[in-house]
Motif scaffolding. Sequence first.
Motif, PDB file in Angstrom:
ATOM      1  N   LEU A 120      80.724  57.662  21.209  1.00 19.97           N
ATOM      2  CA  LEU A 120      81.990  58.388  21.104  1.00 19.97           C
ATOM      3  C   LEU A 120      83.086  57.502  21.677  1.00 19.97           C
ATOM      4  O   LEU A 120      82.984  57.040  22.822  1.00 19.97           O
ATOM      5  N   TYR A 121      84.137  57.277  20.893  1.00 21.05           N
ATOM      6  CA  TYR A 121      85.224  56.383  21.284  1.00 21.05           C
ATOM      7  C   TYR A 121      86.559  57.127  21.240  1.00 21.05           C
ATOM      8  O   TYR A 121      86.711  58.107  20.506  1.00 21.05           O
ATOM      9  N   LYS A 127      87.929  58.787  29.717  1.00 22.19           N
ATOM     10  CA  LYS A 127      86.602  59.315  30.024  1.00 22.19           C
ATOM     11  C   LYS A 127      86.431  60.660  29.328  1.00 22.19           C
ATOM     12  O   LYS A 127      87.415  61.264  28.864  1.00 22.19           O
ATOM     13  N   LEU A 128      85.201  61.114  29.265  1.00 17.76           N
ATOM     14  CA  LEU A 128      84.890  62.335  28.516  1.00 17.76           C
ATOM     15  C   LEU A 128      85.713  63.520  28.996  1.00 17.76           C
ATOM     16  O   LEU A 128      86.215  64.310  28.189  1.00 17.76           O
ATOM     17  N   GLU A 155      74.475  66.747  23.618  1.00 20.20           N
ATOM     18  CA  GLU A 155      73.789  66.187  24.779  1.00 20.20           C
ATOM     19  C   GLU A 155      74.747  65.917  25.935  1.00 20.20           C
ATOM     20  O   GLU A 155      74.333  65.872  27.094  1.00 20.20           O
ATOM     21  N   ASN A 156      76.012  65.771  25.609  1.00 21.50           N
ATOM     22  CA  ASN A 156      77.011  65.493  26.646  1.00 21.50           C
ATOM     23  C   ASN A 156      77.890  66.697  26.959  1.00 21.50           C
ATOM     24  O   ASN A 156      78.963  66.569  27.556  1.00 21.50           O
ATOM     25  N   GLY A 157      77.425  67.888  26.572  1.00 22.45           N
ATOM     26  CA  GLY A 157      78.034  69.135  26.996  1.00 22.45           C
ATOM     27  C   GLY A 157      79.299  69.563  26.289  1.00 22.45           C
ATOM     28  O   GLY A 157      79.955  70.515  26.722  1.00 22.45           O
ATOM     29  N   LEU A 220      82.924  56.246  25.341  1.00 23.38           N
ATOM     30  CA  LEU A 220      82.968  57.269  26.390  1.00 23.38           C
ATOM     31  C   LEU A 220      81.559  57.726  26.724  1.00 23.38           C
ATOM     32  O   LEU A 220      81.233  57.962  27.888  1.00 23.38           O
ATOM     33  N   VAL A 221      80.738  57.895  25.699  1.00 20.62           N
ATOM     34  CA  VAL A 221      79.316  58.190  25.870  1.00 20.62           C
ATOM     35  C   VAL A 221      78.566  57.429  24.792  1.00 20.62           C
ATOM     36  O   VAL A 221      79.092  57.171  23.705  1.00 20.62           O
TER      37      VAL A 221
END
Length: 274
Positions: A120-121, A127-128, A155-157, A220-221
């Motif tokens: 994810l960019y 940051k997320l 997975e990253n909420g 970001l992730v």
Amino acid sequence: MRNTAKITTAVLAAGALTLGLSACGSDSGSDSKDSALIVAATSVPHAEILGYVKDNLAAKEDLKLEVKEFTEYVTPNTATQSGEVGANFFQHKPYLDDFNKKNGTTIVPVTTVHLEPLGLYSNKADKLADLKDGATVAVPNDTTNEARALKLLEENGLIELKAGAGNEATPKDIVKNPKKLTFKELEAAQVPRALDEVDAAVINGNYAVEAKLSPKKDSLVLESATDNPYGNFLAVKKGNEKDERVVKLGKLLNSPEVKKFIEDEYDGSVIAAF
């Protein structure tokens, strides 16, 4: 790059077929060990890896290798099925399974080579947690990579998908969306180009590298490589797995030299999977 007829994909595929295959000779799909094996590939990192093999390793195995580059994910499979090229190198198993099912093709994997972590960019968030409510997120629109992108967000909420959504998940399968994200579905190759137009984008690893993004540093992730089913492989039409040229190329793609090339060239943005 959803295989259900998207106009952009159809145009790209037609263009790639016209430009990329016009030079393919009648021997491209031949099983003659004396003819060149023509391999269809997307440019980064697939064609680069094949280029390294061609320039540094192929002669040792008496392998004649020709690389044809494409900008999308449809034509390499249809060209392999028709025999216009002898093999391709650009895809992972969930995508191939979906493609074969929808198109009646009989492409099979031969040798897994590497993984390109999905990331994810954003040009608007560092940051997320900086992603704002109502943010627009671009995602690939082909069946398997869209589901893969949504799983990364889950997975990253950021979202929650309904149980059993699997490899065909779409934004319609989102059951929880606390930030009220909206999604822009684009052909995978188009996603990096939309990065300035959206708040964030989930980009395939090969297209991220091609766009001068570092998955390792800029995302970001990033998708985990552990037990990841999305390794990219050399593939052929069923029945051609034992073609002597294909066997030679598979061996070279899994060689220590190629592993070192991947490690040195991509600095963790592409990971050897052998």
